[in-house]
Design an enzyme around this catalytic site. Structure first.
Site, PDB file in Angstrom:
ATOM      1  N   LEU A  20       0.828  -1.199   0.000  1.00 41.76           N
ATOM      2  CA  LEU A  20       0.000   0.000   0.000  1.00 41.76           C
ATOM      3  C   LEU A  20       0.863   1.251   0.000  1.00 41.76           C
ATOM      4  O   LEU A  20       0.541   2.231  -0.687  1.00 41.76           O
ATOM      5  CB  LEU A  20      -0.943  -0.001   1.209  1.00 41.76           C
ATOM      6  CG  LEU A  20      -1.860   1.222   1.326  1.00 41.76           C
ATOM      7  CD1 LEU A  20      -2.710   1.409   0.071  1.00 41.76           C
ATOM      8  CD2 LEU A  20      -2.744   1.104   2.562  1.00 41.76           C
ATOM      9  N   SER A 143      -7.905   0.566  10.310  1.00 39.59           N
ATOM     10  CA  SER A 143      -8.413  -0.739   9.911  1.00 39.59           C
ATOM     11  C   SER A 143      -9.836  -0.889  10.423  1.00 39.59           C
ATOM     12  O   SER A 143     -10.279  -0.123  11.291  1.00 39.59           O
ATOM     13  CB  SER A 143      -7.515  -1.827  10.519  1.00 39.59           C
ATOM     14  OG  SER A 143      -8.129  -3.101  10.497  1.00 39.59           O
ATOM     15  N   TYR A 156      -3.173  -5.748  17.961  1.00 38.95           N
ATOM     16  CA  TYR A 156      -3.368  -5.014  16.703  1.00 38.95           C
ATOM     17  C   TYR A 156      -4.610  -4.125  16.794  1.00 38.95           C
ATOM     18  O   TYR A 156      -4.562  -2.938  16.444  1.00 38.95           O
ATOM     19  CB  TYR A 156      -3.519  -6.019  15.562  1.00 38.95           C
ATOM     20  CG  TYR A 156      -3.772  -5.390  14.209  1.00 38.95           C
ATOM     21  CD1 TYR A 156      -2.743  -4.783  13.499  1.00 38.95           C
ATOM     22  CD2 TYR A 156      -5.038  -5.418  13.635  1.00 38.95           C
ATOM     23  CE1 TYR A 156      -2.973  -4.207  12.260  1.00 38.95           C
ATOM     24  CE2 TYR A 156      -5.280  -4.850  12.389  1.00 38.95           C
ATOM     25  CZ  TYR A 156      -4.243  -4.246  11.705  1.00 38.95           C
ATOM     26  OH  TYR A 156      -4.466  -3.676  10.484  1.00 38.95           O
ATOM     27  N   LYS A 160      -4.932   0.077  16.653  1.00 38.72           N
ATOM     28  CA  LYS A 160      -5.756   0.791  15.681  1.00 38.72           C
ATOM     29  C   LYS A 160      -6.852   1.604  16.375  1.00 38.72           C
ATOM     30  O   LYS A 160      -7.176   2.716  15.931  1.00 38.72           O
ATOM     31  CB  LYS A 160      -6.355  -0.190  14.680  1.00 38.72           C
ATOM     32  CG  LYS A 160      -5.314  -0.909  13.818  1.00 38.72           C
ATOM     33  CD  LYS A 160      -4.474   0.056  12.994  1.00 38.72           C
ATOM     34  CE  LYS A 160      -3.561  -0.660  12.029  1.00 38.72           C
ATOM     35  NZ  LYS A 160      -2.759   0.271  11.198  1.00 38.72           N
ATOM     36  N   THR A 191      -1.593  -6.874   0.593  1.00 38.07           N
ATOM     37  CA  THR A 191      -0.321  -6.193   0.833  1.00 38.07           C
ATOM     38  C   THR A 191       0.750  -7.101   1.420  1.00 38.07           C
ATOM     39  O   THR A 191       1.918  -6.761   1.401  1.00 38.07           O
ATOM     40  CB  THR A 191      -0.511  -5.031   1.811  1.00 38.07           C
ATOM     41  OG1 THR A 191      -0.996  -5.552   3.061  1.00 38.07           O
ATOM     42  CG2 THR A 191      -1.501  -4.016   1.268  1.00 38.07           C
TER      43      THR A 191
END
Length: 272
Positions: A20, A143, A156, A160, A191
């Site tokens: 990305l 995300s 994670y 975010k 990605t």
């Protein structure tokens, strides 16, 4: 609202050597922007910058670690010394883990937070004065996990979610100065971040990732990010899965959690 233009403007993009990040560099360069590309992977970064320059774009390679505040200040200083200004920042760099919390070491969660949250905070703070002075823009690549739960990615998701609190609050401080702040919440992108995720010990994950929808290409997401920033949008849900997740997680959070766990929980069969 006046559409934001990018020709002749300087845009710093992190995680530039990845899928990305590279697509974002190409898209902004294609609009006439000057690119300051930052990444830890020096070889891939140099190759990207060489490719950009071969197309006639002005591009600068910034080898550095966004988790180091001094490196972020140095990257901004180098950009200013080379181009004379800094108009935009795209916080794209990120890492992931795929492991249940019970099987995840605290160092793994800390590393994910250092890159995904503190890295973005470090560079944004280093660049903020220049971006405010030039009435520029800031992007944070978040995300679906930034606004909803995600089984097996506690660290994670936390990183975010933190981006949303940080950048939504920052927007309230800088929008009066003409600065745009855009949060981007894609679902699945081709990605390689999923394949490059670590397990709970920090080692590469060996099991395949389970997706819950069609994966977008980096180029598709880069184009939508570009347009969202040009239009001054505050939040971008760039694909159908992200949009469905946004509304379902708000209107029926219990149902959303059950569906998500059913689809993603297969990665942890027998452990849940």
């Amino acid at each position: 609202m006046t559409r934001r233009e990018f020709k002749g403007h300087v845009v710093l993009i992190t995680g530039a050597a990845g899928g990305l990040g590279a697509a974002l560099c190409r898209r902004y360069a294609g609009a006439g922007a000057k690119i300051a590309a930052m990444d830890l992977d020096a070889a891939r970064l140099d190759a990207l910058v060489a490719t950009l320059r071969a197309t006639g774009a002005e591009a600068l390679a910034l080898h550095g670690d966004i988790t180091d505040p001094a490196a972020c200040k140095s990257a901004v200083a180098t950009t200013l010394a080379h181009f004379g200004t800094l108009d935009g920042l795209v916080n794209n760099a990120g890492i992931s883990h795929r492991s249940l919390l019970a099987d995840t070491g605290p160092d793994v969660i800390r590393r994910v937070m250092e890159v995904n949250y503190f890295g973005a905070a470090n560079l944004t703070q280093a660049a903020l004065a220049q971006i405010v002075a030039w009435q520029g823009f800031i992007v944070a690549i978040s995300s679906v996990a930034g606004f909803s739960p995600l089984t097996g990615r506690t660290g994670y998701a936390a990183s975010k979610h933190a981006l949303h609190g940080f950048f939504d609050s920052l927007r309230s401080e800088v929008e009066g100065h003409g600065v745009g702040v855009t949060l981007v919440c894609p679902s699945f992108i081709r990605t390689g971040i999923g394949a490059a995720a670590t397990d709970g010990s920090g080692a590469p994950v060996s099991s395949p990732r389970i997706t819950t929808g069609v994966e977008s290409s980096p180029e598709e997401i880069a184009e939508r990010v570009f347009e969202a920033v040009a239009q001054g949008r505050k939040l971008l849900l760039p694909d159908a899965t992200a949009r469905k997740a946004w509304w379902l997680s708000r209107l029926a959070p219990g149902l959303y959690a059950r569906i998500m766990k059913h689809r993603v929980g297969g990665e942890f069969a027998g452990l849940l």
